[in-house]
Write an enzyme that holds these catalytic residues in place. Structure first.
Site, short mmCIF file in Angstrom:
data_model
loop_
_atom_site.label_atom_id
_atom_site.label_comp_id
_atom_site.label_asym_id
_atom_site.label_seq_id
_atom_site.Cartn_x
_atom_site.Cartn_y
_atom_site.Cartn_z
N SER A 73 31.87 23.00 -64.44
CA SER A 73 30.46 23.33 -64.26
C SER A 73 30.11 24.48 -65.19
O SER A 73 30.94 25.37 -65.42
CB SER A 73 30.22 23.75 -62.81
OG SER A 73 29.06 24.55 -62.73
N SER A 132 20.21 22.32 -54.27
CA SER A 132 21.13 22.04 -55.38
C SER A 132 22.33 21.26 -54.85
O SER A 132 22.87 20.40 -55.56
CB SER A 132 21.55 23.32 -56.09
OG SER A 132 22.12 24.21 -55.17
N ASP A 177 16.78 16.24 -47.50
CA ASP A 177 17.04 16.72 -48.86
C ASP A 177 17.59 15.59 -49.74
O ASP A 177 17.11 15.37 -50.86
CB ASP A 177 18.05 17.88 -48.83
CG ASP A 177 17.56 19.02 -47.97
OD1 ASP A 177 16.36 19.05 -47.66
OD2 ASP A 177 18.38 19.88 -47.60
C1 GLA Z 1 17.73 22.19 -44.74
C2 GLA Z 1 18.41 20.90 -44.30
C3 GLA Z 1 17.39 19.78 -44.12
C4 GLA Z 1 16.24 20.22 -43.20
C5 GLA Z 1 15.69 21.58 -43.64
C6 GLA Z 1 14.68 22.14 -42.68
O1 GLA Z 1 17.16 22.03 -46.00
O2 GLA Z 1 19.37 20.52 -45.26
O3 GLA Z 1 18.03 18.63 -43.63
O4 GLA Z 1 16.65 20.25 -41.86
O5 GLA Z 1 16.72 22.54 -43.79
O6 GLA Z 1 13.52 21.37 -42.68
#
Ligand code: GLA
Length: 401
Positions: A73, A132, A177
């Site tokens: 990386s 990330s 995410d």
């Molecule tokens: C982090 C978690 C997500 C979500 C958010 C809060 O980013 O990885 O899955 O729960 O917090 O909305």
């Protein structure tokens, strides 16, 4: 759009680390994400409204046949090496645990792999709450799928990436995410229903408005344990609510009316606050989606501000740094709406700002933040970009070897 400076550096490092011709090298990209509204709802089965960013993580891959995997990386000073037959979580391996986790999940699910040299390069700040780690996992899952011809659909890859984070890395996150990183689309936000995984790409392109992300630059200490504590508290509220509504599957299946009926039965005032955030935030996402479809940006902005207040007062995941950024943004020139984004406990805010006012907005927010908190924030003016994809063709022209 490609960050060419970063990219040339990555090409050089890759060539030293894994010498050879470009013919068998492939390059992939996954973006970071920002959540516009709908926080801490994915593990409660509700709607969330994230978007993919234009910043993200590139992955260069040169396949090998000896069942060895190597990870390099630009942000980490040594190469991590492992065998596909012995993939373990090792604290010192840092980011490399994410791709190892994805390799582990693929094998656990019965997909065969051979080995490869991997290089990660990105322009996404780590530890900033811009996912990330999800970008690394999803780009890895996408690359493995492409290289081994497994032909898995994107939704499946996203779930494999989430599984790697839950089971191998040990972070109990929801699916938001990885989904945003995988299925985001340029100039759109992604309205995702997290218990059915149905989604809608809602256009988000306003010439006169920019998306400004502000980083508290605060280390997210204890974030994982506090995150898990919030999940457990929601679990307790759900169990209590099921006494009254036995068919309830997720907290977000409760309407605001049902909540009003049920709420007096909860004895612990902390649990009342946690439940109240979930129910009201969920209603806000639905209203925000409607506002966006009708291009009512001012309304969308108000809902973002309300969301922050709820995360500050009821869910208690903001802290003084995020509050200083959001609350100074509310007063700053040209701000349409501002809130913390992601899990909280540090990380970033996202603000909608009139394009002509971005410079004064940043200066005003910076001044207040430095005065109140004593450290410099960072700002990124961003656009919504595409989800994970391959870039080998674009890159081939730039490859000097
Ligand atoms: C982090 C978690 C997500 C979500 C958010 C809060 O980013 O990885 O899955 O729960 O917090 O909305």
């Amino acid at each position: 759009m490609m960050n060419t400076e970063l990219f040339s550096r990555a090409v050089q490092v890759f060539q030293n680390y894994s010498p050879g011709s470009f013919v068998d090298v492939r390059v992939f990209f996954a973006p970071g994400r920002v959540n516009m509204i709908g926080e801490h709802l994915d593990y409660n089965g509700g709607f969330v409204f994230p978007a993919a960013l234009t910043q993200g993580i590139f992955l260069f891959v040169r396949p090998r046949q000896d069942r060895i995997v190597r990870f390099c990386s630009l942000n980490f000073d040594h190469v991590v090496e492992a065998s596909l037959d012995h993939l373990l979580y090792v604290r010192e391996d840092d980011y490399a645990n994410y791709p190892k986790g994805v390799l582990w999940v693929f094998q656990e699910q019965g997909f065969s792999l051979t080995g490869a040299d991997f290089l990660f390069a990105g322009d996404l700040p780590s530890q900033a709450g811009l996912s990330s780690s999800a970008a690394i996992e999803v780009v890895m899952a996408y690359a493995l799928n492409a290289l081994h011809g497994h032909a898995l659909p994107l939704e499946r890859l996203v779930l494999l990436a989430e599984r790697a984070e839950n089971l191998f890395v040990g972070v109990n996150c929801g699916v938001m995410d990885q989904f945003a990183v995988g299925l985001g689309k340029a100039h759109h936000a992604l309205l995702l229903h997290t218990s059915t995984l149905s989604f809608e790409q809602v256009p988000f392109l306003f010439d006169h408005v920019r998306i400004v992300i502000a980083n508290t630059n605060k280390r997210r200490e204890l974030a994982d344990s506090k995150y898990n504590e919030r999940r457990e508290q929601c679990g307790k509220v759900l169990v209590a609510a099921q006494q009254m509504y036995p068919t309830l599957r997720f907290l977000t299946d409760m309407t605001e009316e049902m909540w009003t009926e049920f709420c007096p039965r909860i004895e612990d005032p902390i649990l009342v606050k946690r439940g109240r955030h979930v129910i009201h935030e969920h209603a806000r996402v639905v209203t925000a989606a409607k506002a966006l479809r009708q291009q009512e940006l001012a309304r969308f902005g108000e809902l973002m501000n309300d969301s922050h207040r709820s995360l500050r007062d009821d869910y208690e995941v903001t802290g003084k740094e995020l509050d200083a950024l959001a609350m100074s943004a509310w007063r700053a020139t040209g701000c349409i709406g501002s809130r913390m984004t992601g899990a909280g406990f540090g990380g970033c805010t996202v603000s909608l700002v009139k394009a002509a006012a971005v410079t004064s907005f940043e200066a005003e927010v910076r001044d207040t933040y430095v005065r109140e908190i004593g450290i410099e924030p960072s700002f990124y003016v961003s656009d919504f970009g595409d989800g994970v994809h391959e870039m080998t063709e674009e890159v081939r022209e730039l490859w000097p070897f």
